[in-house]
Design a protein around this motif. Sequence first.
Motif, PDB file in Angstrom:
ATOM      1  N   VAL A 178      -3.637 -15.209  -1.868  1.00 44.77           N
ATOM      2  CA  VAL A 178      -3.230 -13.975  -1.170  1.00 44.77           C
ATOM      3  C   VAL A 178      -4.337 -12.923  -1.186  1.00 44.77           C
ATOM      4  O   VAL A 178      -4.224 -11.886  -0.522  1.00 44.77           O
ATOM      5  CB  VAL A 178      -1.950 -13.388  -1.790  1.00 44.77           C
ATOM      6  CG1 VAL A 178      -0.784 -14.333  -1.597  1.00 44.77           C
ATOM      7  CG2 VAL A 178      -2.155 -13.072  -3.280  1.00 44.77           C
ATOM      8  N   GLY A 179      -5.404 -13.173  -1.946  1.00 47.85           N
ATOM      9  CA  GLY A 179      -6.513 -12.227  -2.005  1.00 47.85           C
ATOM     10  C   GLY A 179      -7.794 -12.932  -2.403  1.00 47.85           C
ATOM     11  O   GLY A 179      -7.763 -13.924  -3.140  1.00 47.85           O
ATOM     12  N   ARG A 215       2.956  -3.423   3.074  1.00 52.98           N
ATOM     13  CA  ARG A 215       1.770  -3.000   2.328  1.00 52.98           C
ATOM     14  C   ARG A 215       1.365  -1.591   2.746  1.00 52.98           C
ATOM     15  O   ARG A 215       1.816  -1.061   3.758  1.00 52.98           O
ATOM     16  CB  ARG A 215       0.581  -3.928   2.603  1.00 52.98           C
ATOM     17  CG  ARG A 215       0.805  -5.388   2.371  1.00 52.98           C
ATOM     18  CD  ARG A 215      -0.378  -6.202   2.839  1.00 52.98           C
ATOM     19  NE  ARG A 215      -1.605  -5.844   2.127  1.00 52.98           N
ATOM     20  CZ  ARG A 215      -2.832  -6.103   2.565  1.00 52.98           C
ATOM     21  NH1 ARG A 215      -2.999  -6.693   3.726  1.00 52.98           N
ATOM     22  NH2 ARG A 215      -3.890  -5.764   1.868  1.00 52.98           N
ATOM     23  N   GLY A 261      -2.474 -19.539   4.759  1.00 53.02           N
ATOM     24  CA  GLY A 261      -1.390 -19.483   3.780  1.00 53.02           C
ATOM     25  C   GLY A 261      -1.005 -20.824   3.181  1.00 53.02           C
ATOM     26  O   GLY A 261       0.169 -21.080   2.909  1.00 53.02           O
ATOM     27  N   ARG A 278       1.867 -11.546   7.392  1.00 49.97           N
ATOM     28  CA  ARG A 278       1.440 -12.605   6.489  1.00 49.97           C
ATOM     29  C   ARG A 278       1.741 -12.274   5.024  1.00 49.97           C
ATOM     30  O   ARG A 278       2.193 -13.126   4.264  1.00 49.97           O
ATOM     31  CB  ARG A 278      -0.062 -12.860   6.660  1.00 49.97           C
ATOM     32  CG  ARG A 278      -0.658 -13.853   5.666  1.00 49.97           C
ATOM     33  CD  ARG A 278       0.022 -15.201   5.738  1.00 49.97           C
ATOM     34  NE  ARG A 278      -0.089 -15.792   7.072  1.00 49.97           N
ATOM     35  CZ  ARG A 278       0.547 -16.880   7.450  1.00 49.97           C
ATOM     36  NH1 ARG A 278       1.376 -17.495   6.626  1.00 49.97           N
ATOM     37  NH2 ARG A 278       0.398 -17.352   8.680  1.00 49.97           N
ATOM     38  N   LEU A 279       1.518 -11.025   4.611  1.00 51.52           N
ATOM     39  CA  LEU A 279       1.615 -10.656   3.194  1.00 51.52           C
ATOM     40  C   LEU A 279       2.762  -9.703   2.896  1.00 51.52           C
ATOM     41  O   LEU A 279       2.914  -9.263   1.763  1.00 51.52           O
ATOM     42  CB  LEU A 279       0.300 -10.033   2.718  1.00 51.52           C
ATOM     43  CG  LEU A 279      -0.944 -10.922   2.853  1.00 51.52           C
ATOM     44  CD1 LEU A 279      -2.192 -10.165   2.448  1.00 51.52           C
ATOM     45  CD2 LEU A 279      -0.799 -12.194   2.023  1.00 51.52           C
ATOM     46  N   ARG A 334      -0.612 -16.214  -5.601  1.00 49.74           N
ATOM     47  CA  ARG A 334       0.796 -15.868  -5.773  1.00 49.74           C
ATOM     48  C   ARG A 334       1.608 -17.076  -5.308  1.00 49.74           C
ATOM     49  O   ARG A 334       1.543 -17.446  -4.135  1.00 49.74           O
ATOM     50  CB  ARG A 334       1.162 -14.622  -4.963  1.00 49.74           C
ATOM     51  CG  ARG A 334       2.575 -14.118  -5.231  1.00 49.74           C
ATOM     52  CD  ARG A 334       2.794 -12.727  -4.661  1.00 49.74           C
ATOM     53  NE  ARG A 334       2.658 -12.712  -3.206  1.00 49.74           N
ATOM     54  CZ  ARG A 334       2.648 -11.598  -2.470  1.00 49.74           C
ATOM     55  NH1 ARG A 334       2.710 -10.414  -3.078  1.00 49.74           N
ATOM     56  NH2 ARG A 334       2.536 -11.666  -1.168  1.00 49.74           N
ATOM     57  N   GLN A 356      -6.378  -9.144   8.967  1.00 55.21           N
ATOM     58  CA  GLN A 356      -6.519  -8.785   7.560  1.00 55.21           C
ATOM     59  C   GLN A 356      -7.778  -7.943   7.379  1.00 55.21           C
ATOM     60  O   GLN A 356      -8.894  -8.446   7.462  1.00 55.21           O
ATOM     61  CB  GLN A 356      -6.589 -10.049   6.697  1.00 55.21           C
ATOM     62  CG  GLN A 356      -5.300 -10.839   6.660  1.00 55.21           C
ATOM     63  CD  GLN A 356      -4.160 -10.050   6.054  1.00 55.21           C
ATOM     64  OE1 GLN A 356      -4.367  -9.215   5.169  1.00 55.21           O
ATOM     65  NE2 GLN A 356      -2.962 -10.281   6.542  1.00 55.21           N
ATOM     66  N   GLY A 406      -7.111  -8.894   1.411  1.00 54.78           N
ATOM     67  CA  GLY A 406      -5.793  -9.279   0.938  1.00 54.78           C
ATOM     68  C   GLY A 406      -5.357  -8.496  -0.283  1.00 54.78           C
ATOM     69  O   GLY A 406      -5.790  -7.364  -0.520  1.00 54.78           O
ATOM     70  N   ILE A 407      -4.501  -9.101  -1.093  1.00 51.60           N
ATOM     71  CA  ILE A 407      -3.961  -8.456  -2.292  1.00 51.60           C
ATOM     72  C   ILE A 407      -4.835  -8.848  -3.478  1.00 51.60           C
ATOM     73  O   ILE A 407      -4.835 -10.001  -3.921  1.00 51.60           O
ATOM     74  CB  ILE A 407      -2.501  -8.887  -2.532  1.00 51.60           C
ATOM     75  CG1 ILE A 407      -1.638  -8.494  -1.325  1.00 51.60           C
ATOM     76  CG2 ILE A 407      -1.957  -8.253  -3.801  1.00 51.60           C
ATOM     77  CD1 ILE A 407      -0.210  -8.987  -1.412  1.00 51.60           C
ATOM     78  N   ILE A 438      -6.672 -16.885   4.034  1.00 47.12           N
ATOM     79  CA  ILE A 438      -5.441 -16.134   3.795  1.00 47.12           C
ATOM     80  C   ILE A 438      -4.480 -16.292   4.966  1.00 47.12           C
ATOM     81  O   ILE A 438      -3.263 -16.406   4.791  1.00 47.12           O
ATOM     82  CB  ILE A 438      -5.772 -14.652   3.537  1.00 47.12           C
ATOM     83  CG1 ILE A 438      -6.523 -14.518   2.204  1.00 47.12           C
ATOM     84  CG2 ILE A 438      -4.516 -13.805   3.529  1.00 47.12           C
ATOM     85  CD1 ILE A 438      -6.888 -13.112   1.837  1.00 47.12           C
TER      86      ILE A 438
END
Length: 698
Positions: free
Chosen positions: A659-660, A538, A680, A534-535, A654, A567, A584-585, A677
């Motif tokens: 995203v977070g 990482r 999306g 998804r992200l 983003r 996540q 998330g981010i 998240i």
Amino acid sequence: MLKCRTVWRKLAPLARASSTLCRQNVRRTGLHNARLPAHVPGAHMATGPGGGGRENQLYVLLVGATCLGGAIYAYRTVKGDQQRYDERIAEIASRPHRRTQQATTSVQIETPAAETVETESVPESEPQATPSSEEPSPVVPDAETADSSEAPEPIQEAPPPSEPEPAQLTEPSPAPVVESEPAEAESPAAEPSEPQAEVVAESAEGLTTEQPSPALPPHAPYLLIGGGTASFAAARSIRARDPGARVLIVTDEPDLPYMRPPLSKELWFSDDPAVTETLRFKQWNGKERSIYFQPPSFYITPEELSTAENGGVAVLTSKKVVHMDVRGNKVKLDDDTEISYDKCLIATGGIPRNLQVIDRAGDEVKQKTTLFRKIDDFRTLDKVSRNIKSITVIGGGFLGSELACALGRRSQDSGLEVIQMFPEKGNMGKVLPEYLSNWTTEKVKTEGVKVIPEALVKSVTCKDDQLEIKLKDGRLIKTDHVVAAVGLEPNVDLAKSAGLEVDSDFGGYRVNAELQARSNIWVAGDAACFYDIRLGRRRVEHHDHAVVSGRLAGENMTGANKPYWHQSMFWSDLGPDVGYEAIGIVDSSLPTVGVFAKATAKDTPKAATEESGTGIRSESETEDVASSPVASSIPAPAETHKDDYGKGVIFYLRDKVVVGIILWNVFNRMPIARKIIKDGEEHGDLNEVAKLFNIHED
């Protein structure tokens, strides 16, 4: 049975001939009477020259003898098995008695030639001096005794010669010893006086240099390198899918697998003066638990791994894997022992970073510096903080902020000066948006911490038994001890020998979505740079990720072939009153949108653990409850005071996609954040999305 078989071979032709003759006679009778008779005349089976009676008698005798022989053989086999079983049970029951006799005999022989000081440690050396497949691994506590006065207790309470079998261990909380330590080592009440502890420590040091290495298993079907959260989660997952699996965990720490979050959180708020030894703590909800995942009785010894009927999990402590032969499917330990494997997991975690100015400083500075990561670091810092007047925490991230608040609470009673410095403008400035970072900084100050933002350290020197920290703007701070909490470096020491790829951007072993680095090698936890479907690619350094990635790696090692999609979340508490959960981010350089509401008494970490029943909040996380969140019907307040950040939700964007997410003093709603998240999607009004978390319901 052999005799019966020989007789059968000799008489088989006669039996077949007799049977053939009977069938021929029947056919003849049928032909003469134009039909088969309803009953075969008995004369054909009678004795006499014309009936073949002798052959029929032999056939009947043969069948009867065979049945009788089989019954006798079965009876003798069952009786023999029962006898061997009784002898085995009697032999197992007599082991403690035999060990006691052997130990007593050895002590009587050695006592006249040994000094009084040395005789106290003789019983400890006996299990290693007498080779046996039933004995546990030797204690290797020297790493703990180097810096801590509390450390001799585990040495003094090493297993006596009459220790019970591992399956008999029933104590709920393990002591920080090797996997073979019995439950008796857990009791802090048996603490020796200071002189006695020193004597035992001295004798134990002498023993460790002379004891032979334990008989380690030459092969482990599942080999897990590293003894942290990811490794334990993988072991539990492997055993769940393969109940008879044999799993060997190799760790360079002297402790069984344990959780790290309490080291910087709840343990510091314990009222137990012996908390550094018991490592038991009260959660925010008041419930007590151990830092260890399982007591020693959960594990089997490494020596038993190859012969355990139902498999099990063994932990080889105080051993480090220094080389991997990927083609040969084997590893080499720091004592040159080689262990082969079928499947291997690398979960080596990370190594705390240090400031270069401290690395370049002299030994005096390094001796007054703590890099916080392990149980030993917690014990060292706890002892130091009780015997000095000033301590400085360098770092404004999760760990630095948690330790600063914990030490600040202690300073209110002891008068300890606690200083926290960091290069950012506010506390946790790399994660939180600036306005929330500033608010957090003020919160840390109320905990009794002197905060110095925008502090770039130029040099650290030792003068008059104090450390002098000189900043680039000319400021000079004097302190007695420094805690460097400036990040983590993934441990990739095995990359070169194993030929594994290290990611140049994020660090860590580069693995695919299934956490696989090679065909039979997986990586999990802090050391894994994985592909998130998804992200993107990482690397995550948090407890929940270690649990999730370890569990996934264990499943894939048993053939699940699942990609990483869950996540993982992480959380941080600034004491029992302020905490947050994130997913998330979360990077303060990204655009953020925050929606806040007024907090109530139940919007605290303490209240959250009381509701969920656990202190490790990720343990209450379940993906299946994140199905269809329903927005609150209560409208958001028309206007909220700009500085009232009691509780709320912060969205990190983003390309207009979330995203977070950080849930600020909002707990047990992480499944909703995870679903947002995972979807999306772009959201036109994030205030409406915030209603899904019901932050205005109170």
